[in-house]
Design a protein around this motif. Structure first.
Motif, mmCIF file in Angstrom:
data_model
loop_
_atom_site.group_PDB
_atom_site.id
_atom_site.type_symbol
_atom_site.label_atom_id
_atom_site.label_comp_id
_atom_site.label_asym_id
_atom_site.label_seq_id
_atom_site.Cartn_x
_atom_site.Cartn_y
_atom_site.Cartn_z
ATOM 1 N N LEU A 1 0.834 -1.210 0.000
ATOM 2 C CA LEU A 1 0.000 0.000 0.000
ATOM 3 C C LEU A 1 0.865 1.256 0.000
ATOM 4 N N SER A 2 1.871 1.254 0.839
ATOM 5 C CA SER A 2 2.760 2.412 0.923
ATOM 6 C C SER A 2 3.539 2.590 -0.381
ATOM 7 N N LEU A 3 4.039 1.507 -0.914
ATOM 8 C CA LEU A 3 4.816 1.544 -2.154
ATOM 9 C C LEU A 3 4.002 2.115 -3.308
ATOM 10 N N ILE A 4 2.758 1.701 -3.399
ATOM 11 C CA ILE A 4 1.917 2.083 -4.542
ATOM 12 C C ILE A 4 1.261 3.448 -4.358
ATOM 13 N N PHE A 5 0.802 3.737 -3.142
ATOM 14 C CA PHE A 5 -0.043 4.915 -2.958
ATOM 15 C C PHE A 5 0.587 6.085 -2.200
ATOM 16 N N SER A 6 1.721 5.874 -1.572
ATOM 17 C CA SER A 6 2.305 6.937 -0.760
ATOM 18 C C SER A 6 3.575 7.480 -1.414
ATOM 19 N N LYS B 1 18.497 -9.852 -4.306
ATOM 20 C CA LYS B 1 18.699 -9.866 -5.773
ATOM 21 C C LYS B 1 17.897 -10.959 -6.468
ATOM 22 N N ALA B 2 17.800 -12.135 -5.878
ATOM 23 C CA ALA B 2 17.048 -13.235 -6.498
ATOM 24 C C ALA B 2 15.568 -12.869 -6.623
ATOM 25 N N PHE B 3 15.040 -12.206 -5.599
ATOM 26 C CA PHE B 3 13.643 -11.758 -5.636
ATOM 27 C C PHE B 3 13.447 -10.718 -6.732
ATOM 28 N N LEU B 4 14.370 -9.767 -6.811
ATOM 29 C CA LEU B 4 14.288 -8.737 -7.854
ATOM 30 C C LEU B 4 14.343 -9.353 -9.245
ATOM 31 N N LYS B 5 15.212 -10.338 -9.423
ATOM 32 C CA LYS B 5 15.321 -11.006 -10.716
ATOM 33 C C LYS B 5 13.996 -11.683 -11.071
ATOM 34 N N SER C 1 1.193 -10.032 -3.625
ATOM 35 C CA SER C 1 1.246 -9.263 -4.875
ATOM 36 C C SER C 1 0.757 -10.100 -6.054
ATOM 37 N N SER C 2 0.966 -11.394 -6.000
ATOM 38 C CA SER C 2 0.454 -12.279 -7.041
ATOM 39 C C SER C 2 -1.071 -12.374 -6.972
ATOM 40 N N GLU C 3 -1.588 -12.492 -5.765
ATOM 41 C CA GLU C 3 -3.033 -12.575 -5.563
ATOM 42 C C GLU C 3 -3.754 -11.345 -6.113
ATOM 43 N N PHE C 4 -3.146 -10.182 -5.962
ATOM 44 C CA PHE C 4 -3.740 -8.936 -6.438
ATOM 45 C C PHE C 4 -3.272 -8.550 -7.847
ATOM 46 N N LEU C 5 -2.494 -9.425 -8.480
ATOM 47 C CA LEU C 5 -1.996 -9.220 -9.851
ATOM 48 C C LEU C 5 -1.198 -7.925 -9.994
ATOM 49 N N ILE C 6 -0.340 -7.664 -9.019
ATOM 50 C CA ILE C 6 0.410 -6.408 -9.052
ATOM 51 C C ILE C 6 1.928 -6.602 -9.011
ATOM 52 N N ILE C 7 2.400 -7.796 -9.331
ATOM 53 C CA ILE C 7 3.855 -8.002 -9.339
ATOM 54 C C ILE C 7 4.547 -7.033 -10.297
ATOM 55 N N PRO C 8 4.068 -6.848 -11.526
ATOM 56 C CA PRO C 8 4.736 -5.880 -12.409
ATOM 57 C C PRO C 8 4.717 -4.451 -11.852
ATOM 58 N N LEU C 9 3.605 -4.060 -11.278
ATOM 59 C CA LEU C 9 3.505 -2.731 -10.675
ATOM 60 C C LEU C 9 4.470 -2.606 -9.499
ATOM 61 N N MET C 10 4.534 -3.641 -8.678
ATOM 62 C CA MET C 10 5.450 -3.625 -7.539
ATOM 63 C C MET C 10 6.892 -3.471 -8.019
ATOM 64 N N TYR C 11 7.275 -4.236 -9.049
ATOM 65 C CA TYR C 11 8.639 -4.125 -9.569
ATOM 66 C C TYR C 11 8.914 -2.709 -10.065
ATOM 67 N N SER C 12 7.983 -2.164 -10.811
ATOM 68 C CA SER C 12 8.148 -0.821 -11.348
ATOM 69 C C SER C 12 8.343 0.205 -10.232
ATOM 70 N N LYS C 13 7.531 0.111 -9.192
ATOM 71 C CA LYS C 13 7.614 1.066 -8.071
ATOM 72 C C LYS C 13 8.916 0.885 -7.270
#
Length: 134
Positions: A13-18, A63-67, A39-51
């Motif tokens: 929430l903070s990452l996306i909206f604040s 790093k493995a998570f980011l990849k 993030s998968s449940e809400f279909l926002i993995i791409p948005l999370m990566y972008s933010k």
């Protein structure tokens, strides 16, 4: 609403909206499996990566998570470009037949440039409205 008490959900929430900066301790203490699940449940993995990238949090996250989330981001970007091409082809066909139509939901958002980055929205289908007699 279990997720309202969940630190990973609060992070999203903070990452996306604040616009408030997230401290590196918060970032380093995230349960990445839980973050992936939510993030998968809400279909926002791409948005999370972008933010994460835009806010320059990458140096504080594994790093493995980011990849992993970057790969999903890139796959989604390719899928969205294919969907945009399909939307354009469908529009051409419908226009040739003089069928009034409008795209709704994800398809309308992706072609109306609502998002700065074409991969932030995950779309699984193309929703179209037409007049009843069409």
């Amino acid at each position: 609403m279990w997720y309202l008490k969940n630190k990973e959900f609060k992070f999203l929430l903070s990452l996306i909206f604040s616009s408030k900066r997230i401290d590196k301790n918060t970032l380093s203490q995230l349960n990445l499996k839980e973050l992936t699940k939510i993030s998968s449940e809400f279909l926002i993995i791409p948005l999370m990566y972008s933010k994460i990238k835009v806010n320059n949090y990458t140096k504080h996250i594994e790093k493995a998570f980011l990849k992993y989330i970057k790969e999903i981001y890139e796959i989604n970007l390719k899928r969205n470009h294919i969907l945009i091409n399909e939307i354009n082809e469908i529009s051409d066909l419908l226009n040739k037949e003089n069928i009034n139509h409008v795209y709704i939901k994800g398809a309308s958002l992706i072609i109306s440039n609502t998002y700065d980055v074409k991969s932030e929205r995950m779309i699984g289908d193309i929703d179209i409205l037409t007049e009843d007699d069409d």
